[in-house]
Design a protein around this motif. Structure first.
Motif, PDB file in Angstrom:
ATOM      1  N   ARG A 294       0.826  -1.208   0.000  1.00  6.90           N
ATOM      2  CA  ARG A 294       0.000   0.000   0.000  1.00  6.90           C
ATOM      3  C   ARG A 294       0.863   1.262   0.000  1.00  6.90           C
ATOM      4  O   ARG A 294       0.529   2.248  -0.665  1.00  6.90           O
ATOM      5  N   SER A 295       1.967   1.231   0.725  1.00  3.59           N
ATOM      6  CA  SER A 295       2.844   2.411   0.764  1.00  3.59           C
ATOM      7  C   SER A 295       3.429   2.714  -0.605  1.00  3.59           C
ATOM      8  O   SER A 295       3.574   3.886  -0.984  1.00  3.59           O
ATOM      9  N   ALA A 296       3.767   1.664  -1.360  1.00  8.56           N
ATOM     10  CA  ALA A 296       4.318   1.878  -2.697  1.00  8.56           C
ATOM     11  C   ALA A 296       3.255   2.387  -3.658  1.00  8.56           C
ATOM     12  O   ALA A 296       3.523   3.275  -4.487  1.00  8.56           O
ATOM     13  N   VAL A 297       2.051   1.847  -3.562  1.00  9.85           N
ATOM     14  CA  VAL A 297       0.966   2.323  -4.429  1.00  9.85           C
ATOM     15  C   VAL A 297       0.640   3.778  -4.104  1.00  9.85           C
ATOM     16  O   VAL A 297       0.386   4.588  -5.000  1.00  9.85           O
ATOM     17  N   GLN A 298       0.673   4.138  -2.824  1.00 10.56           N
ATOM     18  CA  GLN A 298       0.482   5.538  -2.439  1.00 10.56           C
ATOM     19  C   GLN A 298       1.595   6.411  -3.013  1.00 10.56           C
ATOM     20  O   GLN A 298       1.350   7.550  -3.438  1.00 10.56           O
ATOM     21  N   ALA A 299       2.820   5.876  -3.039  1.00  8.12           N
ATOM     22  CA  ALA A 299       3.949   6.635  -3.590  1.00  8.12           C
ATOM     23  C   ALA A 299       3.773   6.888  -5.085  1.00  8.12           C
ATOM     24  O   ALA A 299       4.251   7.902  -5.612  1.00  8.12           O
ATOM     25  N   ILE A 300       3.088   5.975  -5.787  1.00  7.52           N
ATOM     26  CA  ILE A 300       2.755   6.232  -7.194  1.00  7.52           C
ATOM     27  C   ILE A 300       1.787   7.409  -7.266  1.00  7.52           C
ATOM     28  O   ILE A 300       1.973   8.346  -8.056  1.00  7.52           O
ATOM     29  N   VAL A 309       4.959  -3.557 -10.257  1.00  9.55           N
ATOM     30  CA  VAL A 309       4.432  -4.848 -10.688  1.00  9.55           C
ATOM     31  C   VAL A 309       4.102  -5.638  -9.426  1.00  9.55           C
ATOM     32  O   VAL A 309       4.959  -5.811  -8.558  1.00  9.55           O
ATOM     33  N   GLU A 310       2.875  -6.096  -9.317  1.00 11.10           N
ATOM     34  CA  GLU A 310       2.449  -6.781  -8.099  1.00 11.10           C
ATOM     35  C   GLU A 310       3.121  -8.144  -7.944  1.00 11.10           C
ATOM     36  O   GLU A 310       3.419  -8.834  -8.924  1.00 11.10           O
ATOM     37  N   SER A 311       3.354  -8.523  -6.681  1.00 13.80           N
ATOM     38  CA  SER A 311       3.700  -9.891  -6.307  1.00 13.80           C
ATOM     39  C   SER A 311       2.801 -10.216  -5.122  1.00 13.80           C
ATOM     40  O   SER A 311       3.045  -9.779  -4.008  1.00 13.80           O
ATOM     41  N   ILE A 337       1.683 -21.148 -10.864  1.00 10.72           N
ATOM     42  CA  ILE A 337       2.086 -19.764 -11.103  1.00 10.72           C
ATOM     43  C   ILE A 337       0.859 -18.861 -11.036  1.00 10.72           C
ATOM     44  O   ILE A 337      -0.162 -19.136 -11.671  1.00 10.72           O
ATOM     45  N   ILE A 338       0.989 -17.796 -10.250  1.00 13.51           N
ATOM     46  CA  ILE A 338      -0.139 -16.885 -10.088  1.00 13.51           C
ATOM     47  C   ILE A 338      -0.003 -15.686 -11.018  1.00 13.51           C
ATOM     48  O   ILE A 338       1.074 -15.350 -11.493  1.00 13.51           O
ATOM     49  N   SER A 339      -1.135 -15.051 -11.278  1.00 11.38           N
ATOM     50  CA  SER A 339      -1.188 -13.861 -12.119  1.00 11.38           C
ATOM     51  C   SER A 339      -1.019 -12.624 -11.246  1.00 11.38           C
ATOM     52  O   SER A 339      -1.597 -12.557 -10.165  1.00 11.38           O
ATOM     53  N   ASP A 340      -0.261 -11.656 -11.704  1.00  9.13           N
ATOM     54  CA  ASP A 340      -0.020 -10.428 -10.946  1.00  9.13           C
ATOM     55  C   ASP A 340      -0.441  -9.215 -11.759  1.00  9.13           C
ATOM     56  O   ASP A 340      -0.167  -9.130 -12.959  1.00  9.13           O
ATOM     57  N   ARG A 341      -1.071  -8.263 -11.095  1.00  7.65           N
ATOM     58  CA  ARG A 341      -1.490  -7.027 -11.752  1.00  7.65           C
ATOM     59  C   ARG A 341      -0.341  -6.017 -11.789  1.00  7.65           C
ATOM     60  O   ARG A 341       0.758  -6.296 -11.312  1.00  7.65           O
ATOM     61  N   GLU A 342      -0.619  -4.831 -12.291  1.00  8.44           N
ATOM     62  CA  GLU A 342       0.325  -3.725 -12.254  1.00  8.44           C
ATOM     63  C   GLU A 342      -0.374  -2.483 -11.725  1.00  8.44           C
ATOM     64  O   GLU A 342      -1.577  -2.306 -11.910  1.00  8.44           O
ATOM     65  N   TYR A 343       0.388  -1.646 -11.054  1.00 10.76           N
ATOM     66  CA  TYR A 343      -0.106  -0.348 -10.598  1.00 10.76           C
ATOM     67  C   TYR A 343       0.705   0.748 -11.287  1.00 10.76           C
ATOM     68  O   TYR A 343       1.927   0.667 -11.371  1.00 10.76           O
ATOM     69  N   ASP A 344       0.015   1.786 -11.740  1.00  2.00           N
ATOM     70  CA  ASP A 344       0.695   2.953 -12.301  1.00  2.00           C
ATOM     71  C   ASP A 344      -0.171   4.178 -12.035  1.00  2.00           C
ATOM     72  O   ASP A 344      -1.145   4.109 -11.272  1.00  2.00           O
ATOM     73  N   GLY A 345       0.176   5.269 -12.660  1.00  2.00           N
ATOM     74  CA  GLY A 345      -0.543   6.503 -12.395  1.00  2.00           C
ATOM     75  C   GLY A 345      -2.012   6.463 -12.756  1.00  2.00           C
ATOM     76  O   GLY A 345      -2.803   7.256 -12.245  1.00  2.00           O
ATOM     77  N   SER A 346      -2.401   5.526 -13.625  1.00  2.00           N
ATOM     78  CA  SER A 346      -3.788   5.468 -14.074  1.00  2.00           C
ATOM     79  C   SER A 346      -4.711   4.781 -13.073  1.00  2.00           C
ATOM     80  O   SER A 346      -5.930   4.982 -13.113  1.00  2.00           O
TER      81      SER A 346
END
Length: 356
Positions: A294-300, A309-311, A337-346
């Motif tokens: 959460r801290s990293a997503v907030q930093a975005i 890139v999520e893990s 193997i699991i699927s991972d999402r991505e977080y970015d400015g959008s």
């Protein structure tokens, strides 16, 4: 946010009977039940794929009742890291949900010798199932020999061990770390417009996560952006403090650096602290990392990180579902193997509630 392919959801329902997890990740404003579903791990199994599998008969064990069995979970690292906090909580929560009455949890405090001793003690205490988050990939022979002698199935999560599935251990559940590195590279290429100087904050040595995230990133840069130069590499040991220290050295020795690839969020957040201390503006140096805290997503959202890139660390449901399927005689793949999402400015601000 990128939704998971429908085939991956179908594969999860077929393989592990978890059809209830099949919620779209685009439901950023969903209620509590939908949000919980969006956080769930989803198996990444392409339609028609096949590979080695293992059954209870092949493994040579005997069936037991998970609810009344002694189950051991070995955590590797100090739980100052949000990933490890979420991982242990997921195991404990799912065990409680399933009515498992004797779950024994140990923490190696980031000491590999202690983790080996921890697991050996769990075996001595009569565990019937071991779930292990390995600190290192090598050096597990003593544990594997003792577990094999008692036909104890071992499920490794997050990191692999260098041994034989369906023999030394049952299976591995986790992300495709090489693919994570490639996806991080794609984000860096986008951030820098395909040219510039990049530093890598390497994870801890001695495990497959660091190796594969590094190789995936480098291979993708070489393939798609030869004008990006990797000019600095140093381990930050997956720790925030070390990530800060290395970045402080980096901006002194390489003042013209354009981007930082941190192989986990804790190092990325340490890098942010260093950049703030040096008077840098948000986004002046593009940072891409892996985890999804959460801290990293907030930093975005705040402009300090470009993308993550999520893990996904929520291994509890999938680990116990896999164990139950195995005990029911169903074939288990040598790796899940699991699927991972991505977080970015959008999507960062809207997705904060789904991060950990």
């Amino acid at each position: 946010m990128k939704p998971h392919p429908r085939t991956a959801l179908v594969a999860l329902a077929v393989l592990l009977g978890a059809a209830g997890c099949a919620k779209s990740e685009t439901e950023a404003t969903a209620g509590p039940s939908e949000a919980a579903s969006a956080q769930q791990q989803v198996v990444q199994t392409p339609a028609g794929s096949s590979g080695p599998t293992c059954t209870l008969d092949q493994f040579g064990g005997t069936k037991f009742d998970l609810k009344t069995a002694t189950v051991g979970f070995s955590q590797s690292e100090k739980e100052a890291n949000p990933f490890r906090i979420a991982e242990t909580k997921s195991i404990k929560d799912e065990a409680a949900k399933l009515g498992i009455t004797d779950l024994k949890v140990t923490n190696a405090q980031s000491q590999f010798s202690k983790q080996i001793t921890d697991v050996q003690q769990l075996i001595a205490q009569g565990v019937k199932l071991l779930v292990i988050a390995p600190l290192n990939s090598d050096g597990w022979e003593p544990v594997l020999q003792q577990a094999a002698a008692k036909k104890i199935p071992i499920i490794t999560v997050d990191r692999k061990i260098n041994a034989r599935p369906c023999s030394d251990y049952l299976t591995f559940i986790g992300s495709d770390f090489y693919e994570q590195g490639k996806r991080a590279a794609d984000q860096m290429i986008n951030a820098l417009g395909g040219k510039g100087k990049v530093a890598i904050l390497l994870g801890a040595p001695g495990n497959n996560v660091t190796t594969e995230r590094t190789n995936g990133f480098k291979d993708r840069i070489k393939e798609k952006a030869p004008d990006i130069q990797i000019s600095f590499e140093q381990t930050g040991e997956f720790a925030r403090e070390k990530g800060q220290q290395v970045t402080e050295q980096l901006i002194q020795s390489n003042p013209d650096i354009n981007g930082i690839y941190a192989e986990n969020d804790e190092m990325a957040l340490g890098a942010v602290t260093a950049l703030k201390g040096a008077g840098k503006d948000p986004g002046a140096i593009k940072i891409v990392s892996v985890d999804g805290t959460r801290s990293a997503v907030q930093a975005i959202a705040d402009g300090w990180l470009h993308a993550v890139v999520e893990s996904n660390p929520r291994f509890g449901p999938l680990a116990f579902e896999t164990a139950q399927k195995f005990l029911d005689g169903q074939p288990i793949p040598d790796k899940v193997i699991i699927s991972d999402r991505e977080y970015d400015g959008s999507n960062a601000e809207a997705s904060l509630g789904e991060a950990y």
